[in-house]
Design a protein around this motif. Structure first.
Motif, PDB file in Angstrom:
ATOM      1  N   ARG A  27     -49.312 -39.330 -74.285  1.00  0.00           N
ATOM      2  CA  ARG A  27     -49.848 -40.398 -73.446  1.00  0.00           C
ATOM      3  C   ARG A  27     -51.310 -40.085 -73.150  1.00  0.00           C
ATOM      4  O   ARG A  27     -51.780 -38.971 -73.344  1.00  0.00           O
ATOM      5  N   SER A  28     -51.993 -41.053 -72.580  1.00  0.00           N
ATOM      6  CA  SER A  28     -53.372 -40.805 -72.178  1.00  0.00           C
ATOM      7  C   SER A  28     -53.402 -40.013 -70.874  1.00  0.00           C
ATOM      8  O   SER A  28     -52.435 -40.023 -70.092  1.00  0.00           O
ATOM      9  N   ALA A  29     -54.518 -39.343 -70.643  1.00  0.00           N
ATOM     10  CA  ALA A  29     -54.683 -38.613 -69.386  1.00  0.00           C
ATOM     11  C   ALA A  29     -54.630 -39.578 -68.212  1.00  0.00           C
ATOM     12  O   ALA A  29     -54.076 -39.265 -67.157  1.00  0.00           O
ATOM     13  N   ALA A  30     -55.177 -40.775 -68.388  1.00  0.00           N
ATOM     14  CA  ALA A  30     -55.151 -41.778 -67.317  1.00  0.00           C
ATOM     15  C   ALA A  30     -53.718 -42.174 -66.988  1.00  0.00           C
ATOM     16  O   ALA A  30     -53.364 -42.343 -65.810  1.00  0.00           O
ATOM     17  N   TYR A  31     -52.877 -42.326 -68.000  1.00  0.00           N
ATOM     18  CA  TYR A  31     -51.475 -42.678 -67.790  1.00  0.00           C
ATOM     19  C   TYR A  31     -50.767 -41.590 -66.980  1.00  0.00           C
ATOM     20  O   TYR A  31     -50.074 -41.881 -66.001  1.00  0.00           O
ATOM     21  N   VAL A  32     -50.959 -40.334 -67.383  1.00  0.00           N
ATOM     22  CA  VAL A  32     -50.309 -39.215 -66.689  1.00  0.00           C
ATOM     23  C   VAL A  32     -50.809 -39.140 -65.250  1.00  0.00           C
ATOM     24  O   VAL A  32     -50.023 -38.982 -64.314  1.00  0.00           O
ATOM     25  N   ALA A  33     -52.124 -39.278 -65.054  1.00  0.00           N
ATOM     26  CA  ALA A  33     -52.699 -39.213 -63.711  1.00  0.00           C
ATOM     27  C   ALA A  33     -52.175 -40.356 -62.842  1.00  0.00           C
ATOM     28  O   ALA A  33     -51.813 -40.144 -61.684  1.00  0.00           O
ATOM     29  N   LYS A  34     -52.101 -41.567 -63.405  1.00  0.00           N
ATOM     30  CA  LYS A  34     -51.614 -42.721 -62.644  1.00  0.00           C
ATOM     31  C   LYS A  34     -50.173 -42.501 -62.202  1.00  0.00           C
ATOM     32  O   LYS A  34     -49.820 -42.760 -61.044  1.00  0.00           O
ATOM     33  N   HIS A  35     -49.344 -41.986 -63.090  1.00  0.00           N
ATOM     34  CA  HIS A  35     -47.949 -41.765 -62.737  1.00  0.00           C
ATOM     35  C   HIS A  35     -47.792 -40.609 -61.736  1.00  0.00           C
ATOM     36  O   HIS A  35     -46.909 -40.659 -60.873  1.00  0.00           O
ATOM     37  N   ALA A  36     -48.648 -39.606 -61.829  1.00  0.00           N
ATOM     38  CA  ALA A  36     -48.610 -38.515 -60.856  1.00  0.00           C
ATOM     39  C   ALA A  36     -49.011 -39.019 -59.472  1.00  0.00           C
ATOM     40  O   ALA A  36     -48.384 -38.664 -58.466  1.00  0.00           O
ATOM     41  N   ILE A  37     -50.016 -39.863 -59.423  1.00  0.00           N
ATOM     42  CA  ILE A  37     -50.456 -40.424 -58.138  1.00  0.00           C
ATOM     43  C   ILE A  37     -49.372 -41.336 -57.571  1.00  0.00           C
ATOM     44  O   ILE A  37     -49.076 -41.297 -56.375  1.00  0.00           O
ATOM     45  N   ALA A  39     -46.151 -41.085 -58.104  1.00  0.00           N
ATOM     46  CA  ALA A  39     -45.062 -40.223 -57.638  1.00  0.00           C
ATOM     47  C   ALA A  39     -45.412 -39.604 -56.290  1.00  0.00           C
ATOM     48  O   ALA A  39     -44.561 -39.517 -55.394  1.00  0.00           O
ATOM     49  N   LEU A  40     -46.662 -39.176 -56.124  1.00  0.00           N
ATOM     50  CA  LEU A  40     -47.099 -38.611 -54.845  1.00  0.00           C
ATOM     51  C   LEU A  40     -47.026 -39.665 -53.747  1.00  0.00           C
ATOM     52  O   LEU A  40     -46.576 -39.384 -52.635  1.00  0.00           O
ATOM     53  N   LYS A  41     -47.434 -40.888 -54.053  1.00  0.00           N
ATOM     54  CA  LYS A  41     -47.369 -41.987 -53.079  1.00  0.00           C
ATOM     55  C   LYS A  41     -45.923 -42.220 -52.649  1.00  0.00           C
ATOM     56  O   LYS A  41     -45.628 -42.315 -51.445  1.00  0.00           O
ATOM     57  N   GLU A  42     -45.003 -42.300 -53.613  1.00  0.00           N
ATOM     58  CA  GLU A  42     -43.593 -42.532 -53.284  1.00  0.00           C
ATOM     59  C   GLU A  42     -43.023 -41.382 -52.470  1.00  0.00           C
ATOM     60  O   GLU A  42     -42.271 -41.601 -51.518  1.00  0.00           O
ATOM     61  N   GLN A  43     -43.392 -40.149 -52.826  1.00  0.00           N
ATOM     62  CA  GLN A  43     -42.911 -38.969 -52.102  1.00  0.00           C
ATOM     63  C   GLN A  43     -43.442 -38.977 -50.672  1.00  0.00           C
ATOM     64  O   GLN A  43     -42.695 -38.718 -49.719  1.00  0.00           O
ATOM     65  N   THR A  44     -44.705 -39.288 -50.510  1.00  0.00           N
ATOM     66  CA  THR A  44     -45.325 -39.325 -49.188  1.00  0.00           C
ATOM     67  C   THR A  44     -44.693 -40.409 -48.320  1.00  0.00           C
ATOM     68  O   THR A  44     -44.398 -40.189 -47.136  1.00  0.00           O
ATOM     69  N   GLU A  45     -44.449 -41.585 -48.898  1.00  0.00           N
ATOM     70  CA  GLU A  45     -43.825 -42.673 -48.152  1.00  0.00           C
ATOM     71  C   GLU A  45     -42.384 -42.338 -47.784  1.00  0.00           C
ATOM     72  O   GLU A  45     -41.938 -42.637 -46.672  1.00  0.00           O
ATOM     73  N   ALA A  46     -41.660 -41.696 -48.697  1.00  0.00           N
ATOM     74  CA  ALA A  46     -40.270 -41.308 -48.417  1.00  0.00           C
ATOM     75  C   ALA A  46     -40.225 -40.275 -47.296  1.00  0.00           C
ATOM     76  O   ALA A  46     -39.376 -40.343 -46.406  1.00  0.00           O
ATOM     77  N   LYS A  47     -41.140 -39.316 -47.331  1.00  0.00           N
ATOM     78  CA  LYS A  47     -41.197 -38.294 -46.281  1.00  0.00           C
ATOM     79  C   LYS A  47     -41.499 -38.937 -44.927  1.00  0.00           C
ATOM     80  O   LYS A  47     -40.865 -38.605 -43.918  1.00  0.00           O
ATOM     81  N   ALA A  48     -42.447 -39.866 -44.906  1.00  0.00           N
ATOM     82  CA  ALA A  48     -42.796 -40.547 -43.652  1.00  0.00           C
ATOM     83  C   ALA A  48     -41.599 -41.317 -43.113  1.00  0.00           C
ATOM     84  O   ALA A  48     -41.343 -41.318 -41.906  1.00  0.00           O
ATOM     85  N   GLU A  49     -40.835 -41.952 -44.002  1.00  0.00           N
ATOM     86  CA  GLU A  49     -39.649 -42.696 -43.568  1.00  0.00           C
ATOM     87  C   GLU A  49     -38.583 -41.748 -43.033  1.00  0.00           C
ATOM     88  O   GLU A  49     -37.934 -42.049 -42.021  1.00  0.00           O
ATOM     89  N   MET A  50     -38.397 -40.599 -43.678  1.00  0.00           N
ATOM     90  CA  MET A  50     -37.427 -39.621 -43.179  1.00  0.00           C
ATOM     91  C   MET A  50     -37.827 -39.115 -41.796  1.00  0.00           C
ATOM     92  O   MET A  50     -36.974 -38.939 -40.924  1.00  0.00           O
ATOM     93  N   ILE A  51     -39.117 -38.915 -41.586  1.00  0.00           N
ATOM     94  CA  ILE A  51     -39.598 -38.465 -40.277  1.00  0.00           C
ATOM     95  C   ILE A  51     -39.358 -39.547 -39.228  1.00  0.00           C
ATOM     96  O   ILE A  51     -38.879 -39.261 -38.124  1.00  0.00           O
ATOM     97  N   ARG A  52     -39.655 -40.804 -39.574  1.00  0.00           N
ATOM     98  CA  ARG A  52     -39.412 -41.912 -38.627  1.00  0.00           C
ATOM     99  C   ARG A  52     -37.930 -41.992 -38.269  1.00  0.00           C
ATOM    100  O   ARG A  52     -37.568 -42.153 -37.104  1.00  0.00           O
ATOM    101  N   THR A  53     -37.072 -41.861 -39.274  1.00  0.00           N
ATOM    102  CA  THR A  53     -35.624 -41.918 -39.044  1.00  0.00           C
ATOM    103  C   THR A  53     -35.170 -40.758 -38.172  1.00  0.00           C
ATOM    104  O   THR A  53     -34.386 -40.946 -37.235  1.00  0.00           O
ATOM    105  N   ALA A  54     -35.664 -39.555 -38.460  1.00  0.00           N
ATOM    106  CA  ALA A  54     -35.288 -38.379 -37.668  1.00  0.00           C
ATOM    107  C   ALA A  54     -35.779 -38.505 -36.234  1.00  0.00           C
ATOM    108  O   ALA A  54     -35.063 -38.137 -35.292  1.00  0.00           O
ATOM    109  N   MET A  55     -36.987 -39.033 -36.048  1.00  0.00           N
ATOM    110  CA  MET A  55     -37.520 -39.214 -34.693  1.00  0.00           C
ATOM    111  C   MET A  55     -36.679 -40.237 -33.918  1.00  0.00           C
ATOM    112  O   MET A  55     -36.379 -40.020 -32.741  1.00  0.00           O
ATOM    113  N   ALA A  56     -36.290 -41.309 -34.574  1.00  0.00           N
ATOM    114  CA  ALA A  56     -35.450 -42.316 -33.911  1.00  0.00           C
ATOM    115  C   ALA A  56     -34.106 -41.713 -33.536  1.00  0.00           C
ATOM    116  O   ALA A  56     -33.580 -41.977 -32.451  1.00  0.00           O
TER     117      ALA A  56
END
Length: 94
Positions: A27-37, A39-56
């Motif tokens: 794949r292109s470097a841009a493709y790999v970088a886009k998918h890594a970013i 994945a990081l976005k999804e991981q960060t959003e999932a973590k934030a949701e878990m924290i919100r749920t735990a706080m509630a």
């Protein structure tokens, strides 16, 4: 619809890894970088949701006492394992 162009500076070792990984994936470097970013976005959003749920959940005031958790933890892996403890601390009701 075309995507906007985004450029960034990378440390040499990170750039080398990205180029190697893109070749490995054929794949292109841009493709790999886009998918890594993405994945990081999804991981960060999932973590934030878990924290919100735990706080509630914590705001409800229902907990397991330290004594019950310690007894359960210390029994793990022994012949006398205990079942997971149930909450024994509840909010005061007026």
């Amino acid at each position: 619809m075309t995507s906007p162009v985004f450029t960034m500076r990378l440390d040499p070792d990170l750039k080398e890894w990205l180029e190697t990984e893109s070749k490995r994936q054929d794949r292109s470097a841009a493709y790999v970088a886009k998918h890594a970013i993405r994945a990081l976005k999804e991981q960060t959003e999932a973590k934030a949701e878990m924290i919100r749920t735990a706080m509630a959940e914590a705001d409800k005031g229902v907990f397991i006492s330290e004594e019950k958790m310690t007894a359960w933890f210390e029994a793990l892996g022994t012949e006398n394992e205990l079942p997971e403890p149930e909450p024994d601390i509840f909010p005061h009701q007026a």
